[in-house]
Design an enzyme around this catalytic site. Structure first.
Site, PDB file in Angstrom:
ATOM      1  N   ASP A  37       0.834  -1.197   0.000  1.00  0.00           N
ATOM      2  CA  ASP A  37       0.000   0.000   0.000  1.00  0.00           C
ATOM      3  C   ASP A  37       0.872   1.251   0.000  1.00  0.00           C
ATOM      4  O   ASP A  37       2.090   1.194   0.202  1.00  0.00           O
ATOM      5  CB  ASP A  37      -1.002  -0.021   1.161  1.00  0.00           C
ATOM      6  CG  ASP A  37      -0.344  -0.019   2.525  1.00  0.00           C
ATOM      7  OD1 ASP A  37       0.538   0.819   2.768  1.00  0.00           O
ATOM      8  OD2 ASP A  37      -0.715  -0.858   3.367  1.00  0.00           O
ATOM      9  N   LYS A  38       0.243   2.384  -0.232  1.00  0.00           N
ATOM     10  CA  LYS A  38       0.972   3.637  -0.438  1.00  0.00           C
ATOM     11  C   LYS A  38       1.818   4.012   0.765  1.00  0.00           C
ATOM     12  O   LYS A  38       2.884   4.621   0.624  1.00  0.00           O
ATOM     13  CB  LYS A  38      -0.034   4.750  -0.766  1.00  0.00           C
ATOM     14  CG  LYS A  38       0.584   6.047  -1.247  1.00  0.00           C
ATOM     15  CD  LYS A  38      -0.499   7.015  -1.683  1.00  0.00           C
ATOM     16  CE  LYS A  38       0.084   8.306  -2.211  1.00  0.00           C
ATOM     17  NZ  LYS A  38      -0.975   9.248  -2.683  1.00  0.00           N
TER      18      LYS A  38
END
Length: 230
Positions: free
Chosen positions: A103-104
């Site tokens: 994820d970011k």
């Protein structure tokens, strides 16, 4: 005897995407075969005219494999209109996509490839390929935290598979997962009252970050045998 294969498998062999992603493209109606809307039972070969988003797909691509040290702030969703997307940091000479997304807000090892079959091998739950993470949380770990995490935790209406968890310091632990649920480690930690402040993937199968520096365009070309555990 025919050499035709399923359309999704053909798209994966052509290096367009994984077989699972190819099925999604077929569902979205952006794939045609010989000027007709494609369906999942189509069998094709190089003699068929196959278009994806009006672009011709033909032939088996040269298979390539890269290791990439993803920084925080890069989104693994490949969206051209998102300036933070990984798509802006991929090699321009050949089309690749990430295996085992982060994820970011997470960082660490990604494998980039155009090998759809290999992608399926690494991410499909039937194969249980290990991935190791170093995780830092917002407060000191309880004495029984690692034992409870390792046994399995309710996440998204299921119990996570048993895993290896080791305390590294007061607020840090390592975890080896053999499944990849959405934001799994963050949700597992939250179940016990912890917030993850740093999530760092350091190994996939037998490939680790080694000395690969953190940089937007640092790539290390690898062979499939460098990744797969014997």
């Amino acid at each position: 005897m025919t050499n035709k294969i399923r359309l999704a498998k053909y798209l994966a062999h052509a290096g367009l995407c994984s077989r699972k992603q190819a099925s999604r493209l077929i569902d979205q109606g952006v794939v045609t075969v010989n000027n007709h809307a494609a369906n999942h039972i189509d069998h094709v070969d190089d003699n068929d005219v196959i278009l994806v988003n009006d672009c011709r797909v033909q032939g088996k691509a040269k298979l390539v494999y890269y290791a990439y040290h993803k920084p925080v702030g890069i989104d693994c969703k490949l969206k051209l209109n998102d300036p933070s997307s990984l798509i802006h940091h991929l090699p321009s000479s050949i089309r690749v996509y990430p295996i085992g997304r982060l994820d970011k807000d997470s960082r660490g090892l990604l494998i980039l490839t155009n090998d759809g079959e290999f992608c399926n091998y690494l991410i499909h739950p039937d194969f249980h390929q290990p991935k190791r993470y170093i995780v830092t949380v917002d407060k000191p770990l309880a004495d029984d935290f690692c034992h409870k995490m390792a046994k399995g935790v309710p996440v998204d209406n299921q119990i996570t598979l048993p895993c290896a968890v080791e305390k590294l310091s007061e607020q840090q632990f390592s975890i080896i997962l053999k499944q990849g649920l959405n934001r799994q480690i963050r949700k597992m930690s939250h179940y016990f009252g912890y917030t993850v402040v740093d999530l760092y993937r350091v190994q996939i199968c037998k490939l680790d970050l080694s000395n690969l520096p953190l940089a937007e365009n640092s790539y290390l070309e690898v062979k499939k045998s460098d990744i797969i555990k014997n």
